[in-house]
Structures are given as structure tokens and as C-alpha cells.
Scaffold this active site. Structure first.
Site, PDB file in Angstrom:
ATOM      1  N   GLU A  72       0.819  -1.208   0.000  1.00 12.77           N
ATOM      2  CA  GLU A  72       0.000   0.000   0.000  1.00 12.77           C
ATOM      3  C   GLU A  72       0.859   1.266   0.000  1.00 12.77           C
ATOM      4  O   GLU A  72       0.583   2.211  -0.737  1.00 12.77           O
ATOM      5  CB  GLU A  72      -0.932   0.004   1.216  1.00 12.77           C
ATOM      6  CG  GLU A  72      -1.974  -1.100   1.222  1.00 12.77           C
ATOM      7  CD  GLU A  72      -1.448  -2.398   1.823  1.00 12.77           C
ATOM      8  OE1 GLU A  72      -2.246  -3.329   2.013  1.00 12.77           O
ATOM      9  OE2 GLU A  72      -0.233  -2.479   2.103  1.00 12.77           O
ATOM     10  N   GLY A 321      14.335  -4.966   0.033  1.00 12.16           N
ATOM     11  CA  GLY A 321      14.316  -3.951  -1.009  1.00 12.16           C
ATOM     12  C   GLY A 321      15.197  -4.216  -2.206  1.00 12.16           C
ATOM     13  O   GLY A 321      15.607  -3.267  -2.886  1.00 12.16           O
ATOM     14  N   PRO A 347       2.552  -9.268 -10.002  1.00 16.18           N
ATOM     15  CA  PRO A 347       3.371  -9.738 -11.130  1.00 16.18           C
ATOM     16  C   PRO A 347       3.900  -8.618 -12.019  1.00 16.18           C
ATOM     17  O   PRO A 347       4.830  -8.838 -12.795  1.00 16.18           O
ATOM     18  CB  PRO A 347       2.409 -10.644 -11.908  1.00 16.18           C
ATOM     19  CG  PRO A 347       1.050 -10.115 -11.585  1.00 16.18           C
ATOM     20  CD  PRO A 347       1.125  -9.605 -10.184  1.00 16.18           C
ATOM     21  N   LEU A 348       3.318  -7.419 -11.911  1.00 19.31           N
ATOM     22  CA  LEU A 348       3.780  -6.347 -12.781  1.00 19.31           C
ATOM     23  C   LEU A 348       5.141  -5.801 -12.372  1.00 19.31           C
ATOM     24  O   LEU A 348       5.790  -5.105 -13.149  1.00 19.31           O
ATOM     25  CB  LEU A 348       2.751  -5.218 -12.820  1.00 19.31           C
ATOM     26  CG  LEU A 348       1.477  -5.540 -13.602  1.00 19.31           C
ATOM     27  CD1 LEU A 348       0.597  -4.320 -13.717  1.00 19.31           C
ATOM     28  CD2 LEU A 348       1.788  -6.088 -14.986  1.00 19.31           C
TER      29      LEU A 348
END
Length: 446
Positions: A72, A321, A347-348
Site C-alpha cells: 500500500e 528492497g 506480477p507487474l
């Protein structure tokens, strides 16, 4: 029912009960927070923020955005960038509930925005904490991302006339059913949002049924995120260590997936004897446990500073990260959370970095985009370890197939690019007019 009037007794009683329970529990919450801090789930130096303390309100207009966790908060960044470009004097307060989200925000916040964005941990949903937080920050408007519905915080913001939006909203069937048992409460809370933008038409319909009469479906903000970054020195070091070896990445894995991925690696041994499989767990602290589970394989853990050696079969990237780094190295990637009933990760992230996508059978969290990727030939569905091995072998050995998949995926990822600007324009209507900056200055709303 007029959602801006005092709630009827059907809503008042449950909300009063929640207020009473959270107030009564508040003396015990410091012990709970301290225990979470010892487990690394809270920042021990910032526990006062969970009590609503630590406000440093700027004199300019302030927009408060709240996202529960990593996904988010990261999806909020393109939205913040769009709003910052449209409103040069606007500042931002971004709250999250997890330490991981705070760390990633510090890494990925563009330097050009650093002076305009402050992070705080969201206060616990205790009336006194919510009041302290809102009275200290006095936001001109608030944006809640996805499904963060905290009754005391929302009611306190409503009482202070803070215009609120719920964006990228989603409501599962189970959650809708739960709220549906308390229709007056749902009406009071969901009806408090002046702007509601859902991910899908189904989400919008559920939200309208719960009291958000104006809910519309515009798409998923997560699909509009910028490509994940990668540190060039780390990328160069890994490339040099890996050399020409084919790389299969298992990204953001969850418990139960690593053993299946290791089995697929074993099955690929005869066709791709130099294969390097990289496992990047969704929660990096699981790295040592995964290493113990896969001890039969020659492996290395990135958290120890190790790079993959020629004899390394499985490289556990138990760091935070670095998915942008790993997607740039991989010839194919299984998107984690999809081999087990978790619902899958985004998945993007792989699509934007030109990495062919493999998806397990469980993609409920991203149904729309998964269906589009599969329908366009931009991803391959795999049901188990054997299917994963077959699909990985195909993509890693067929350059034309891999290029076709990445091209199709890139087109789908690009389609969502305009959503942050469209959403920013809608959120701007909740803010003081640019010609009257004093309306959003330190006095704040209310």
C-alpha cells in the site's frame, strides 16, 4: 440514512462498545508494543508514534495518506509524485503500520520529494491516540489506501471535518459478509468517505452495498507503480559473480513454496546443469530457516554478504528492497505467494523490468492483472514443481518465447500508467483551493 448526521442506535452501540474496549485495553498496549519491538515488529525508538505523538505539522497544506504495509505504501508513491507536481506547496504525511514499509519508503522515496514527505507509524485505534494524532497534525484531507478501516480514527477525523478518500479500495467477499452483519456500522464508516475509488467493479459494488454510495472502479494503483530500483554497484557485483549462468528467480516467496522451488531446481538439473535458483522470501528474516530446510543443496545467504559461487545451486536473497536488482538478473521469475493459497504478489513488478513471469495457481490478490497476463501470453501458469520446472526450462532456453512474453507484459504494465494523475486530480478536490493557501495552513480543518 444521512451518513453525516449522528449515527442511529444500531451503529452507535457497536461503535461505543469498540471505543470502550480499546480505551480499557490502552494501559496494556505499551507491553504489547514492547514485545513486538523485541521481535522486530516495531521500531523501539518510535513507539510514541503509535500513541499519536510526534507531530511536526508544516505551515503549508498537508495531505495525510495511510497504507497498512509495504504494498500500500509503495503504491502511494506515484500518487504522491502526481499530487506534488500539481500542488508545489503541498506537503505529505504518510503513515504505515509496519517497520518494513517504513524502511522501504526511506529507500525508495525520490530525493526531490524527501523534504515534502514525512513518515510516521499510524496510531493504534484508541480514541485518545487518534485524537492526539489528529490534533497534532491537523491534516487538510486524508487518503486511506485499500482496506484500512479503523473506526476510532475514522470517526475522529469525521468529527474534525477532515475530508477523506478511500482509494485503491478492495473488499473481499469474507470482509463484505462480516461488515454486512453490522449494516448501520458499515454505513457510518464507509459513508464517511467523500471519495471512494475501488480496484474492480466487484469491489465497487460491495462498497456501495456497505454505504459508500459513490464508489467507482478505476483500476489498481499498484499496477501504476514505477519500476523497482536497483543499486548499480550491487547489480554489477552480482552479474560478475553469476556470469553466463541461467537464473530462475522465486520472488517474494511464502512458507511452503521454497521446498517446491527446490524440487523444481532438482528436476531441471539434467537440462540446465549450471542453473542458479535465487529465492527471495517475502519476509527476509526467514532466510536462515529456509537455508536449514534446503540444507541438502549447495547454497549461500545474501544477508551474510556472500555472493553465489560457481558451485552454489540456490542463493537465498534474504535482504530487504532488492527485488529490482534480482528481476534484472533473472531469465524467468516465479511470482511468490502463488504456489500456496496466499493469493500471489504483484506480477507487474517483473513485467516492468523485462523478466518473464511464471504464476502458480493461487493469484486471487491480482485476479484481473493475472488473467490479462495469461490471456496475452505474457505469463505461464504452473500448478506444481514439475510444471514449474517445465515452464522455466522453456523460457530459459527459448529466447524468442521469452522476448514475446516480456513484450506482451510490458504493454499491459504501460496501460495503467495514467491512473496516478487521474486519482490525484480527484483527491485535489478535497484540498483547499490553490489560490487560498492560507486555508490549509497551520490552522488546519475543523
Amino acid at each position: 440514512m444521512n451518513t453525516r448526521s449522528a449515527p442511529g442506535w444500531r451503529a452507535a452501540l457497536p461503535l461505543l462498545a469498540w471505543r470502550t474496549v480499546t480505551t480499557a485495553a490502552s494501559p496494556l498496549l505499551p507491553l504489547w508494543l514492547a514485545r513486538r519491538a523485541r521481535r522486530g515488529k516495531e521500531d523501539a525508538a518510535r513507539l510514541h508514534e503509535r500513541r499519536g505523538e510526534g507531530a511536526e505539522r508544516p505551515s503549508s497544506p498537508l495531505l495525510w495518506l495511510h497504507g497498512a504495509s509495504v504494498g500500500e505504501s509503495q503504491s502511494a508513491l506515484p500518487l504522491i509524485e502526481a499530487l506534488a507536481a500539481a500542488r508545489p506547496n503541498l506537503h505529505f504525511l504518510l503513515t504505515t503500520g509496519t517497520v518494513t514499509a517504513a524502511r522501504l519508503l526511506a529507500q525508495r522515496l525520490p530525493p526531490s520529494l524527501a523534504a515534502r514527505v514525512q513518515h510516521r507509524f499510524v496510531p493504534l485505534d484508541v480514541p485518545a491516540h487518534a485524537a492526539r494524532f489528529l490534533d497534532g497534525w491537523r491534516p487538510d484531507a486524508a487518503v486511506f489506501i485499500e482496506s484500512e478501516i479503523w473506526p476510532n480514527l475514522i470517526l475522529a477525523a469525521t468529527a474534525r471535518n477532515v475530508p477523506m478518500a478511500l482509494v485503491n479500495a478492495r473488499v473481499s467477499a469474507r470482509s463484505a459478509q462480516g461488515w454486512g452483519r453490522m449494516p448501520a456500522v458499515a454505513q457510518q464508516l464507509f459513508g464517511a468517505f467523500r471519495l471512494v475509488i475501488a480496484q474492480t467493479e466487484l469491489d465497487a459494488a460491495r462498497l456501495r452495498a456497505l454505504g459508500a454510495a459513490s464508489a467507482e472502479a478505476w483500476g489498481n494503483l499498484k499496477f501504476a507503480a514505477r519500476p523497482l530500483p536497483a543499486a548499480e554497484p550491487a547489480l554489477a557485483a552480482l552479474r560478475a559473480a553469476i556470469g553466463a549462468r541461467p537464473v530462475l528467480l522465486a520472488a517474494s516467496t511464502h512458507p511452503g513454496e521454497e521446498a517446491q522451488i527446490a524440487m523444481a531446481h532438482d528436476l531441471l538439473g539434467s537440462r540446465l546443469p549450471y542453473l542458479l535458483t535465487i529465492i527471495a522470501p517475502r519476509h527476509p528474516e526467514r532466510g536462515p530457516a529456509i537455508a536449514a530446510e534446503l540444507a541438502a543443496f549447495p547454497l549461500a545467504l545474501r544477508s551474510t554478504g556472500a555472493l553465489p559461487e560457481p558451485e552454489t545451486s540456490i542463493y537465498i536473497a534474504d535482504t530487504l528492497g532488492e527485488l529490482g536488482l534480482l528481476y534484472r538478473l533473472a531469465g524467468a521469475a516465479l511470482v511468490g505467494g502463488s504456489l500456496v493459497p496466499h493469493g500471489g504478489q504483484n506480477p507487474l513488478e517483473a513485467a516492468r523490468l523485462g523478466c518473464p513471469i511464471l504464476l502458480g495457481p493461487h493469484t486471487a490478490n491480482f485476479t484481473v492483472i493475472a488473467d490479462r497476463l495469461l490471456g496475452a501470453g505474457a505469463a505461464i501458469r504452473v500448478e506444481d514443481s514439475a510444471a514449474l520446472a517445465e515452464a522455466a526450462a522453456l523460457v530459459l532456453t527459448d529466447f524468442l518465447r521469452a522476448r514475446s512474453m516480456t513484450s506482451a507484459a510490458a504493454r499491459i504494465a504501460a496501460d495503467a500508467g495514467a491512473l496516478p494523475e487521474r486519482m490525484a486530480a480527484a483527491i485535489e478536490t478535497l484540498l483547499p483551493a490553490p489560490s487560498s493557501p492560507e486555508a490549509g495552513a497551520a490552522a488546519g480543518p475543523g
